[in-house]
Design an enzyme around this catalytic site. Structure first.
Site, PDB file in Angstrom:
ATOM      1  N   GLY A 107      40.718  27.631  38.469  1.00 53.69           N
ATOM      2  CA  GLY A 107      40.591  29.063  38.201  1.00 53.69           C
ATOM      3  C   GLY A 107      39.441  29.628  39.017  1.00 53.69           C
ATOM      4  N   LYS A 108      39.339  30.905  39.080  1.00 49.87           N
ATOM      5  CA  LYS A 108      38.197  31.556  39.749  1.00 49.87           C
ATOM      6  C   LYS A 108      38.170  33.005  39.308  1.00 49.87           C
ATOM      7  CE  LYS A 108      35.107  30.373  42.907  1.00 49.87           C
ATOM      8  NZ  LYS A 108      34.561  29.018  43.096  1.00 49.87           N
ATOM      9  N   GLY A 109      36.980  33.607  39.341  1.00 49.93           N
ATOM     10  CA  GLY A 109      36.910  35.013  38.957  1.00 49.93           C
ATOM     11  C   GLY A 109      35.739  35.689  39.612  1.00 49.93           C
TER      12      GLY A 109
END
Ligand code: NAD
Length: 412
Positions: A107-109
């Site tokens: 994931g990444k944000g």
């Protein structure tokens, strides 16, 4: 960026299929799942600024794949954050976690913001708003963010605190990279540098090299700790920061250099060494080159200048993909980012595990477990490289994609 990732995915898939690495039900086409992010969340974050005026910031969380465990990956605060980049980085995290064989997905944000323009109170409000907005889609068993570009342990604490308030349960395992006093893990600060040292050590054992000279581009969190830890084993002859580089053929005294950097805010003008440029550092006649600053520093224009026989990618994506292939063809070994800088995410996973089990591990235990993870990952990659005649990056992708595919096949 995502286009390059997909290219790497397809290449790995072909190798997996052709060599029957795992059993694949081709008719079912499970690979199609890996070509898409599972979920992309975009949120608006209205903040009352210090001057009383409301400003709305845009934030993202991309959850690429969770077949092997909860999504895992950082949150970055940067003016140039965009959906495509975050998606690409989330894919990368899925690969990295699978390479390191930790039970986490990718994931990444991030938030489109220049954190230097906000006061501490505004940054806290922004981080808490982000935690509230993401609360329905993150959680210790769902998605576990971490720090990234321009985000700090303190921000991780705010996120954890706000999320815990929303769900009504103290949930330290919702996010990693927290301060030691608030559920963080011992060894996280140096984990990326130490992981790279372990990866290089494992590689050098495969060669008959004795004397090893090293140039490290970047003297920040990752580069500095790498240099500090590597100093005992190898000769660090050059390092740099955004202001320039320093070189001493006889080797730099890293402890003195750390003091010099603290006092002067830069590595340049270090007594007893010569100032050179970052470009000159990349082209030095050394055994090992360690890009640990930015992405895309070795490109079409300068790849031919590289004289090092080994490159350890501590930065994410320091070499553009076509040039990476050209360097490998020219006989240069690249220890790829997905392995070389995986130490950070491995110890993040250890932090999560300690939080889940309400434990606090000693530093020695953390480092022993980290070494074990990195060395096992290296051995598996090396084995695939030898068996299928691949460069190390391709071998790492083959291994990771096979592991993710296997997990996806099981649940589909
Ligand atoms: P950092 O901000 O602490 O350090 C970056 C360093 O690069 C600084 O010394 C800075 O002066 C230098 N730099 C900036 N611009 C430069 C330029 N134009 N030329 C030469 N040097 C320049 O960042 P970091 O956490 O050390 O991360 C460095 C790289 O490693 C990034 O690509 C990051 O994604 C990657 N990485 C870091 C971690 C981690 O745990 N810190 C984990 C995985 C990957």
């Amino acid at each position: 960026m995502m286009k390059e990732n997909l290219q790497q995915l397809e290449e790995a898939y072909e190798i997996i299929k052709n060599n029957k690495l795992i059993e694949i039900d081709e008719k079912k086409n499970v690979i199609e799942i890996l070509r898409h992010a599972k979920r992309l969340v975009r949120v608006s974050l209205p903040i009352v600024m210090e001057n009383g005026v409301i400003k709305v910031f845009e934030g993202y969380r991309v959850q690429y794949n969770d077949a092997r465990g909860p999504f895992k990956g950082g949150l970055r605060y940067h003016p140039e954050v965009d959906e495509d980049e975050v998606t690409s980085l989330s894919f990368w995290m899925a690969i990295k976690c699978a390479v390191a064989d930790i039970p986490m997905g990718g994931g990444k944000g991030g938030i489109i913001v220049n954190p230097k323009e906000l006061s501490k109170t505004e940054l806290e409000k922004l981080t808490r708003a982000f935690a509230r907005a993401l609360a329905p889609v993150v959680g210790p068993m769902v998605d576990v963010p971490a720090p990234d570009v321009y985000t700090t342990p303190e921000m991780m604490s705010w996120f954890k605190d706000e999320y815990s308030k929303v769900v009504g349960v103290d949930s330290p395992a919702v996010i990693t990279g927290k301060p030691l006093t608030d559920g963080g893990s011992k060894g996280r600060d140096k984990a990326t540098g130490l992981g790279a040292v372990y990866a290089l050590e494992a590689y050098l054992e495969k060669t008959d090299k004795k004397e090893t000279t090293v140039a490290v581009q970047g003297f920040g969190n990752a580069g500095l700790h790498f240099a500090e830890l590597a100093h005992a084993e190898w000769k660090i002859v050059a390092t740099s920061d955004s202001k320039g580089a320093v070189y001493n053929e006889a080797g730099l005294n890293i402890q003195d250099l750390i003091k010099h950097k603290e006092e002067t805010k830069s590595v340049i003008n270090f007594p007893g060494s010569k100032n050179i440029t970052n470009e000159e550092l990349l082209a030095l006649e050394v055994d090992v080159l360690v890009p640990a600053a930015l992405n895309s520093v070795i490109t079409e224009t300068n790849w031919k200048n590289i004289k090092a026989k080994t490159i350890v990618e501590i930065a994410n994506g320091p070499i553009s993909l076509p040039e990476s292939k050209k360097l490998a063809d020219a006989g240069i070994t690249i220890i790829p980012d997905v392995l070389a800088n995986a130490g950070g995410v491995v110890v993040s996973y250890f932090e999560w595990e300690q939080n889940i089990n309400n434990q606090s591990w000693e530093l020695d235990d953390v480092n022993i477990k980290l070494k074990d993870k990195i060395r096992s990952a290296f051995s598996a990659i090396w084995e695939a490289k030898e068996k299928y005649n691949l460069d190390l990056r391709t071998a790492a992708y083959v291994l990771a994609v096979a592991r993710i595919l296997e997990a996806e096949q099981k649940r589909n």
